[in-house]
Design an enzyme around this catalytic site. Sequence first.
Site, short mmCIF file in Angstrom:
data_model
loop_
_atom_site.label_atom_id
_atom_site.label_comp_id
_atom_site.label_asym_id
_atom_site.label_seq_id
_atom_site.Cartn_x
_atom_site.Cartn_y
_atom_site.Cartn_z
N GLY A 11 0.79 -1.23 0.00
CA GLY A 11 0.00 0.00 0.00
C GLY A 11 0.81 1.28 0.00
O GLY A 11 0.34 2.31 0.48
N SER A 12 2.04 1.25 -0.56
CA SER A 12 2.81 2.50 -0.57
C SER A 12 2.19 3.51 -1.54
O SER A 12 2.25 4.72 -1.30
CB SER A 12 4.29 2.25 -0.89
OG SER A 12 4.45 1.84 -2.22
N HIS A 108 1.03 0.93 -13.08
CA HIS A 108 1.77 -0.26 -13.49
C HIS A 108 3.27 0.07 -13.57
O HIS A 108 3.64 1.12 -14.12
CB HIS A 108 1.26 -0.74 -14.85
CG HIS A 108 1.93 -2.01 -15.29
ND1 HIS A 108 1.59 -3.24 -14.77
CD2 HIS A 108 2.95 -2.23 -16.16
CE1 HIS A 108 2.37 -4.16 -15.31
NE2 HIS A 108 3.21 -3.58 -16.15
N ASP A 144 -3.79 -4.34 -18.69
CA ASP A 144 -2.62 -3.44 -18.68
C ASP A 144 -2.46 -2.66 -19.98
O ASP A 144 -1.34 -2.44 -20.44
CB ASP A 144 -1.32 -4.22 -18.42
CG ASP A 144 -1.23 -4.70 -16.98
OD1 ASP A 144 -1.93 -4.17 -16.12
OD2 ASP A 144 -0.42 -5.61 -16.72
C1 GAR Z 1 3.60 -1.26 -7.35
O1 GAR Z 1 4.90 -1.30 -7.86
C2 GAR Z 1 2.58 -1.29 -8.49
O2 GAR Z 1 2.99 -0.56 -9.62
C3 GAR Z 1 2.54 -2.77 -8.78
O3 GAR Z 1 2.55 -3.38 -7.52
C4 GAR Z 1 3.27 -2.53 -6.60
C5 GAR Z 1 2.38 -2.27 -5.41
O4 GAR Z 1 3.08 -1.57 -4.43
N1 GAR Z 1 1.38 -3.12 -9.53
C6 GAR Z 1 1.37 -4.05 -10.48
O5 GAR Z 1 2.34 -4.71 -10.79
C7 GAR Z 1 0.03 -4.23 -11.16
N2 GAR Z 1 0.19 -4.98 -12.37
P1 GAR Z 1 2.31 -0.84 -3.23
O6 GAR Z 1 1.35 -1.90 -2.64
O7 GAR Z 1 3.38 -0.49 -2.27
O8 GAR Z 1 1.58 0.33 -3.78
#
Ligand code: GAR
Length: 215
Positions: A11-12, A108, A144
């Site tokens: 969840g950043s 993404h 995507d």
């Molecule tokens: C992020 O890097 C986001 O871009 C990626 O997952 C991570 C979630 O980080 N999403 C994908 O790969 C979707 N295809 P977060 O939970 O710290 O926001």
Amino acid sequence: MNLGVLVSGRGSNLQALIDAVESGKLKARISLVISDRDGVLAIDRCRRHGINYRVIKRKDFESKSYFERAMAESLKESGVELLILAGFMRVLSEEFIRAFPMRIINIHPSLIPAFQGLRAQKQAIDYGAKLTGCTVHFVTEELDNGPVIVQACVPVLPKDTEESLSERILAYEHRILPQAVKWICEGRIRIEGRNVVVESAKYGTLPVNPALEDF
Ligand code: GAR
């Protein structure tokens, strides 16, 4: 504008949205966060910031369709007008996407259309790409691949690991996601087919195009 956020883990990116709302840069309200997993850091962030959240797990439903209906109902009950996929690691069905037409955006970790799907950062390293980055795009029925709102470029360095590259990209994700949401909230986004135009954005400035404003 009432925002809904779907998360699956750390969840950043959700935190970047919370910070933008709390600092007043983003004039919107996070009305509901839905996590498809229990005990994740994203939920702690909601608790810490007094944000309404629900855990809705796929395994508690007989089918994907019932699972998605439960999410859609909660989002509609909370009056969500814009839905943000912030590290939500599930593919949504056409039926769900049609319930929020051009009202779902996703972050993404690559320059779409390159490296779609899972572990985009590892895909960039394995491919030998010298530039990658991140993209905020509208979610359409093609995975995507919806119209791009904003992208940021990030170099791939010779000694990069999946972790080091992910971290470098993430810093830009935290800037472009609130930026895109802000543009939508301000009504500055015009969609012409696949082309998204941001009214009065400063185009042409690298590394982000359109140029970042306040983030
Ligand atoms: C992020 O890097 C986001 O871009 C990626 O997952 C991570 C979630 O980080 N999403 C994908 O790969 C979707 N295809 P977060 O939970 O710290 O926001």
